[in-house]
Each structure stands twice: as structure tokens, then as C-alpha cells.
Design a protein around this motif. Structure first.
Motif, mmCIF file in Angstrom:
data_model
loop_
_atom_site.group_PDB
_atom_site.id
_atom_site.type_symbol
_atom_site.label_atom_id
_atom_site.label_comp_id
_atom_site.label_asym_id
_atom_site.label_seq_id
_atom_site.Cartn_x
_atom_site.Cartn_y
_atom_site.Cartn_z
ATOM 1 N N VAL A 329 0.849 -1.190 0.000
ATOM 2 C CA VAL A 329 0.000 0.000 0.000
ATOM 3 C C VAL A 329 0.887 1.243 0.000
ATOM 4 N N SER A 333 -1.438 6.748 -1.157
ATOM 5 C CA SER A 333 -2.653 6.258 -1.804
ATOM 6 C C SER A 333 -3.880 6.511 -0.931
ATOM 7 N N GLU A 335 -6.128 4.553 -0.527
ATOM 8 C CA GLU A 335 -6.396 3.263 0.116
ATOM 9 C C GLU A 335 -5.723 3.151 1.481
ATOM 10 N N GLU A 345 -5.309 -3.976 -1.372
ATOM 11 C CA GLU A 345 -6.567 -4.559 -1.836
ATOM 12 C C GLU A 345 -6.346 -5.406 -3.088
ATOM 13 N N THR A 371 -9.097 -5.163 5.307
ATOM 14 C CA THR A 371 -8.876 -5.205 3.857
ATOM 15 C C THR A 371 -9.687 -6.326 3.204
ATOM 16 N N ARG A 399 -13.983 1.719 8.078
ATOM 17 C CA ARG A 399 -13.649 1.400 6.689
ATOM 18 C C ARG A 399 -14.855 0.848 5.945
#
Length: 723
Positions: A329, A333, A335, A345, A371, A399
Motif C-alpha cells: 500500500v 494512496s 487506500e 486490496e 482489507t 472502513r
């Protein structure tokens, strides 16, 4: 029964047995038939697997991803978009996954899982880092300043259980959980286990033993870009392993392909060749066998030659093999949510697409930042996630609400999810004993451990022991003291027992001490009974003998919410909002005196002391120490808050098995229906302190307000509102 033993060997066996000594390994193979070629052995190995069944208590349901001040799509009372009325509701469970797995496998929820077609895929990323300490950096309020959240006692105990005896205790921990997962997995299911060089060999042997070596499918090498370091004695480590096992030969598997630029070029070349040269017969490129195969297949399937606009083959790209290059990751990002063990992901997308279909149920029992759950939701899978850390569960909650909101904006379907506890904790589930002891000796060991634990806490709390009550173990001045378990949270059932005993003996002043408290616990229930009950957190310092002897251990109160209702509108069209007006916390997790002393010149350290986050700095030249309070206002402690406008409308019903029969029982509590929520994210640091208004008919309402602080601890307050 005859044994293949010589007379000398028989005499030796008798001598060993009479002396109470274990038999040498050679007798194991002579005395007992064993068709295993290779078997993994470790100290304390046992085939016993827990079969405890604890009820799952639903403490929160999130149907509708409300955002900001907007309530629903148009703010109407009849907006039910996104409500999960029928079908499976996803599960996010807080607790020890051994108890969770056993309760899923043997309890009433197993029927629900089977009704969904069974559990098709399990992915786990267990704690394989021997040096892990569960610490993580947390942002404070609207500032970018970080401080380090230390692990809870429950996490520390779990870590000691996992690594206290090195490889032996790790293998024992994972082996029992893998056996439970194997039993829970559907016949066409698969498991993927993420590990690295530290435990790769142990994990492979455990999986071979539980799933069978013939059911091993692949060791996937996850290659990623590592730091540009040059170790002196070994190659830079830039990969982890993912071990992939099927349960049976019927396991689901979907071949995966990745885009390949060469294939795309070839496809264009073939298309151009067909169209521009208008060659529909067999004048294809002679050197391209793959083209010939697709061409001939088209002719056979369609009983004609292809025309210029016909698609004679599908470009899938190259087959994905067992070496995956997937980037970690990126810190920049969107994410990235700054969770230390967060996985990309893209990595979970491959696993989920390979071994499940849309609508299948998958699970991650070490879900961390969520995740697996996030990818599952986006790919249209149902999911179960669990984690021991309260902060991990809270991170996953935020999340998944974010994923719900994202899917809703895109006009895509999403499922409701609920947060559960493993309710009605039993002492047998957490008091560890020597498995080699007999039942009587085990009971004595448990009693002794309980006695030592209670004595330690009472000493640190400066209370004297009492023995004439069922739930109270001490007394401090005019207040009785009850103590929760060492590595499980204080539960609503435990508090109910305390309140019942208070009513029977007319006790009015009580202190409850706990290392952690069950999620969604309503701390205001005792006021209805006129009992002055204070809930306090036990600090980790109680295990420091010197701190106890010096009287330095500080027990701090559980957080407390202040809020007020705002009723607006005229006539029958009334709307209700809730305003947060204060939030009290009293945390300590650092010895600031020691930190100031150990701090190097020019260094800084962010600490938590008496409910404040403080930045301590030491001047590089003068070495003068300065202290800056970072929690400048009470709302800086709040990470998330939510409102249930009609809390008493939904009773908490749990399923229990009594005498072999399944029964539904009301716990006496209610489920928090998360109708509106507001929380901080990595990008959005500000927090709205007034909820969206909801239109309600006249009547009396119990409104529940839940606040989750930056540690991941949640506090609930219920207020009565008349409209």
C-alpha cells in the motif's frame, strides 16, 4: 492385543511406567499403529480442540451509511434505501478468535452459515512477527501530530500466549485454530494463510497435518518492492508467502489472467490482418499457432468462416502463476489508512476472485484493518471478520461504512453489517492451566490463579479483601469492589450479576475494575436502580511490583458522554437532533517522569497522562524540557460518534443451546441501530458535533449516543427525549 516387543523391551516399558517416566520415542512406534510417514510434534501437543459455545450478542447494526448532516437520500422519514431487510447480514466480531471459531462451528450461527451455502473461503494473516507488540501510531484531533497507542492487556496476554514459549506456543495457537477453521469450511472451500520466513516452515507442516498434504495447492510468492537496503549476510527480503490449501477436490477455483501488452499487440495485428487483407479463409499467419487454434475453433463452433467484425478469440492476457508482484500500500494512496499490518486490496482481490464466486461467504479471523472485508464487499461477497483488538474492529467499522457510502454513490448494492461480541464469557474460557494436570489439580490451579490475580489488583487499588459476596471481592472505605477477568472484557452479564446482588443486599456504592469493557456497554443502567456505581480501568502498571509498592498505580474512570437533544419544527412534524456537548476521558499510558529523564537532547515524545495527550520536548542545547498539550479541546479525543434515535425499539435476542435445543433469549439489552454516524478519516480531520435531524412522531424515546475515542474504546449513553 499382541505387541511386537522383545522380553527386554517389555521389562523396560514396565520400569518406565512404574517410575512414572515418559516412554522413549521408539516405543511409540512399537506399541501404537501409526500410518503417518511424517508428523509434526511440539511440547504440549494435543488433539483436543475447544468446543465451547458462547452466544453472539449483536451490539450494533449499520444498515444505512448516513453521511454528514444529510439523513438518507432526501431526508424523508420513509427513506429505506440500503436497508438490509432480508438475507445475510455481514458480521464483524470482537473477541478471541478461538472462542469465536468454536462458537461459529458448534453454535446456532452455524445454521445461518450453512443456509448461505457454507463458508467458501478463509484468508488469515496471523501474527507471525515474533517481535510484534500491537503498538500503532494514532492522530490527535485535527492536528497531524501522532502518538503511539500501546497494546491493551488483552492483546499483551494474547501475545504472551502466542510467543511465550517460542515456536511451541505459536504452533499450539495456530494448530487449534486451523482445526476449527477446517471443520467450519465448506466442502468446496479453500484457505489462504499469509506468513513470512519466520513461521513459513511451521505453518506448512501444520496445514499439511490439518488439511492433508495432498490438499496443498500452491505456495504463492508475494513479491513486493522492499527498502533499498543491502544486508551484510543475506539477500534483501522482498517477499512473503501465502499458503493455499483446498478442503476437498471439489474446491472452487477460477483461473486468473493479467493484462499482457504483447497479447494486446498480437490481437490488434490479427484483427488488422483479417480486416485489411479481407482474408477469411485459412490464410492466417502461418507462424502463429495460437491464432490457428482460435480460428479453427471459431469455424467449428459456427460452421462458417469468420467475417471482419467477428471476434474469433477473447484476449484474457497471460495466466497468473504462483509468483505475484503486487505493490504494498502506497503511503500516499487513498487506500492507505495508516494501519501497520494493512495489506493491498489488489492482493486480496486476486485471492477472493480465484477461490469464490459472487454471493459466496468468506471469512478473515485476523481481520485487522478490514482489507479482506472491504474487497469482499466490493466484489459482491458476503463476509465474516473478527479481531482481538478493539482498535482493529473500530478501524474495520469505519472502513466498511466508507465502502458502503462509496458503493451507494456509485448506485451499487451493499449489505448491512453488524458488530458482535462473544457474549456470556465463562471463566473456563480464559483461565489457562497445565493441560497435563488431572481435573482436580486443574481446578486447584485455576482457584490459585484467581486468588493471586484478585490479591494483586486489590493491593494496587488499596482495597481490603472481602469474602461474603458472590461478585464483590474487596472493599475500599464505604464502597464494595468487583473485578473483571484479566484477559476478557467486563461484560453486560457480569454487570447484571453485580446489580442483582446490589438489590438483594441493598448495596448502594460500588466500584467495578476492568482491563477492558465490552463494546456497546451502557454505563447508565445502574442509575435507574439508584446505585452509585463507578467503572474504572485497571492500568498495566499493576503488574509492576515496584509501582504497586510505591503506590504509583492510578486507576482511571471510564469515559463519560454529555449530550443534549434539539427538537425543532411545528405541529406534528417534529425533528430530533443530538448535540455532543462534552466527553470526559482519564487515560494514562506513560510514566512521563521516566520519559523526560530518558529523552535525548533535541528529541520529542508524545505521551498520554491524566486524560491529556502531551508532547514532551528536550532542547538540544539547554536540555530544558517543555510540555505541550495536544488535546486542546475535549472533542480531540473523539474519533467517531453515532446516534440511534429509538434505541428501545430493537431488543437484543441471542440464540443459545440448552439441553440440545436451540432457544432465543432476550438479554435485557437493546441493539444499537446505527442510524447516523460521523467520524474522522485520514483526510477529513474535522468532526461535526450535531447530528442530522430525524423526523419522529410524538412520543417518548430512548436515544442512544455512542462515542468511540482515538484508542478505539467505545462509550454509550442513553437519554430520554419527549417529542
Amino acid at each position: 492385543m499382541s505387541f511386537n516387543l522383545s522380553e527386554n523391551e517389555k521389562r523396560d516399558v514396565i520400569k518406565y511406567l512404574e517410575a512414572g517416566k515418559p516412554l522413549p520415542d521408539k516405543y511409540r512406534f512399537l506399541l501404537f499403529k501409526d500410518d503417518k510417514e511424517v508428523e509434526l510434534l511440539w511440547n504440549g501437543k494435543t488433539n483436543e480442540v475447544t468446543n465451547v459455545v458462547l452466544p453472539f450478542q449483536i451490539i450494533e447494526q449499520i444498515d444505512e451509511p448516513r453521511e454528514g448532516k444529510e439523513f438518507g437520500d432526501g431526508g424523508t422519514l420513509f427513506d429505506t434505501s440500503g436497508k438490509q431487510i432480508h438475507g445475510w447480514t455481514n458480521k464483524l466480531i470482537w473477541g478471541d478468535n478461538k472462542l469465536i471459531l468454536s462458537s461459529l462451528k458448534n453454535g446456532p450461527l452455524r445454521k445461518e452459515i450453512e443456509a448461505q451455502g457454507g463458508l467458501k473461503l478463509i484468508y488469515i494473516d496471523p501474527p507471525f512477527d515474533v517481535g510484534a507488540d500491537f503498538s500503532m501510531d494514532i492522530k490527535v484531533g485535527e492536528d497531524e501530530e501522532n502518538f503511539t497507542k500501546k497494546p491493551s492487556v488483552i492483546e499483551e496476554v494474547a501475545y504472551r500466549d502466542t510467543w511465550g514459549k517460542g515456536a511451541d506456543s505459536f504452533i499450539a495457537m495456530i494448530y487449534e485454530r486451523l482445526k476449527l477453521m477446517h471443520d467450519l469450511l465448506a466442502e468446496d472451500g479453500s484457505i489462504y494463510v499469509h506468513c513470512d520466513w519466520r513461521v513459513n516452515s511451521y505453518m506448512r507442516l501444520c496445514l499439511d497435518e490439518v488439511f492433508g498434504k495432498d490438499n496443498f495447492q500452491d505456495e504463492i510468492i508475494w513479491e513486493y518492492q522492499g527498502a533499498w537496503v543491502e544486508p551484510k549476510n543475506y539477500f534483501p527480503r522482498r517477499h512473503n508467502s501465502i499458503l493455499f490449501y483446498k478442503k476437498t477436490d471439489n474446491a472452487i477455483f477460477n483461473r486468473l489472467y493479467e493484462d499482457n501488452s504483447d497479447d494486446q499487440v498480437n490481437a490488434k495485428r490479427w484483427e488488422k490482418y483479417l480486416i485489411e487483407n479481407k482474408i477469411y479463409g485459412k490464410n492466417y499467419p502461418k507462424d502463429d499457432i495460437r491464432f490457428k487454434t482460435y480460428y479453427d475453433k471459431f469455424v467449428k463452433d459456427n460452421n462458417r468462416e469468420p467475417k471482419p467484425n467477428d471476434v474469433i478469440f477473447e484476449v484474457k492476457g497471460s495466466v497468473i502463476g504462483s509468483v505475484w508482484y503486487v505493490k504494498k500500500v502506497d503511503p500516499k494512496s487513498p487506500e492507505n489508512i495508516s494501519y501497520p499490518t494493512q495489506k493491498a486490496e489488489a492482493l486480496l482481490t486476486r485471492i477472493i476472485e480465484a477461490s469464490s464466486k459472487e454471493g459466496d461467504l468468506i471469512a478473515d479471523f485476523f481481520c485487522g484493518s478490514g482489507t479482506t472485508l472491504s474487497v469482499a464487499e466490493k466484489l459482491g461477497r458476503k463476509w465474516i471478520g473478527s479481531d482481538l483488538g478493539k482498535f482493529g474492529v473500530h478501524t474495520s467499522r469505519k472502513r466498511m461504512i466508507g465502502v458502503q457510502r462509496e458503493l451507494k454513490k456509485e448506485g451499487k448494492d451493499f449489505r448491512a453489517f453488524e458488530i458482535l461480541n462473544v457474549g456470556r464469557y465463562e471463566r473456563e474460557s480464559f483461565i489457562s492451566t497445565n493441560n497435563d494436570l488431572r481435573a482436580e489439580e486443574k481446578a486447584k490451579q485455576v482457584a490459585q490463579k484467581e486468588k493471586e490475580f484478585v490479591s494483586l489488583i486489590l493491593s494496587a487499588y488499596k482495597a481490603e479483601p472481602v469474602s461474603s459476596f458472590d461478585n464483590f471481592v474487596g472493599k475500599k472505605r464505604d464502597r464494595l469492589v468487583a473485578i473483571g477477568p484479566i484477559n476478557l472484557p467486563v461484560s453486560s452479564k457480569f454487570i447484571n450479576f453485580i446489580l442483582e446482588e446490589c438489590v438483594i443486599h441493598k448495596i448502594t456504592k460500588v466500584d467495578v475494575l476492568g482491563f477492558d469493557y465490552e463494546m456497546g456497554l451502557d454505563f447508565s443502567k445502574s442509575k435507574d436502580l439508584g446505585i452509585d456505581i463507578e467503572f474504572k480501568m485497571i492500568p498495566r502498571e499493576v503488574f509492576d511490583k515496584r509501582a504497586v509498592e510505591r503506590g504509583q498505580v492510578k486507576f482511571y474512570d471510564v469515559a463519560f458522554i454529555e449530550c443534549k437533544p434539539i427538537v425543532s419544527g411545528k405541529g406534528t412534524a417534529k425533528e430530533l437532533s443530538i448535540e455532543l456537548t462534552d466527553f470526559f476521558v482519564f487515560y494514562n499510558q506513560d510514566n512521563t517522569g521516566e520519559i523526560e529523564q530518558d529523552l535525548r537532547a533535541g528529541g520529542t515524545k508524545v505521551v498520554v497522562e491524566n486524560g491529556q495527550v502531551i508532547k514532551i520536548s528536550k532542547d538540544k542545547k539547554t536540555e530544558i524540557v517543555t510540555r505541550e498539550v495536544l488535546t486542546k479541546k475535549w472533542s480531540d479525543w473523539i474519533d467517531y460518534w453515532a446516534v440511534d434515535y429509538d434505541f428501545a425499539s430493537r431488543k437484543e435476542i441471542i440464540k443459545v443451546i440448552e439441553k440440545g435445543e436451540e432457544k432465543e433469549v432476550w438479554t435485557g439489552d437493546y441493539i444499537f441501530d446505527n442510524e447516523w454516524q460521523e467520524f474522522r478519516t485520514k483526510k477529513k480531520r474535522n468532526l461535526e458535533l450535531v447530528s442530522a435531524p430525524k423526523e419522529l412522531p410524538k412520543g417518548k424515546y430512548k436515544v442512544a449516543v455512542k462515542v468511540v475515542d482515538i484508542f478505539g474504546n467505545d462509550t454509550t449513553r442513553v437519554i430520554e427525549v419527549k417529542i
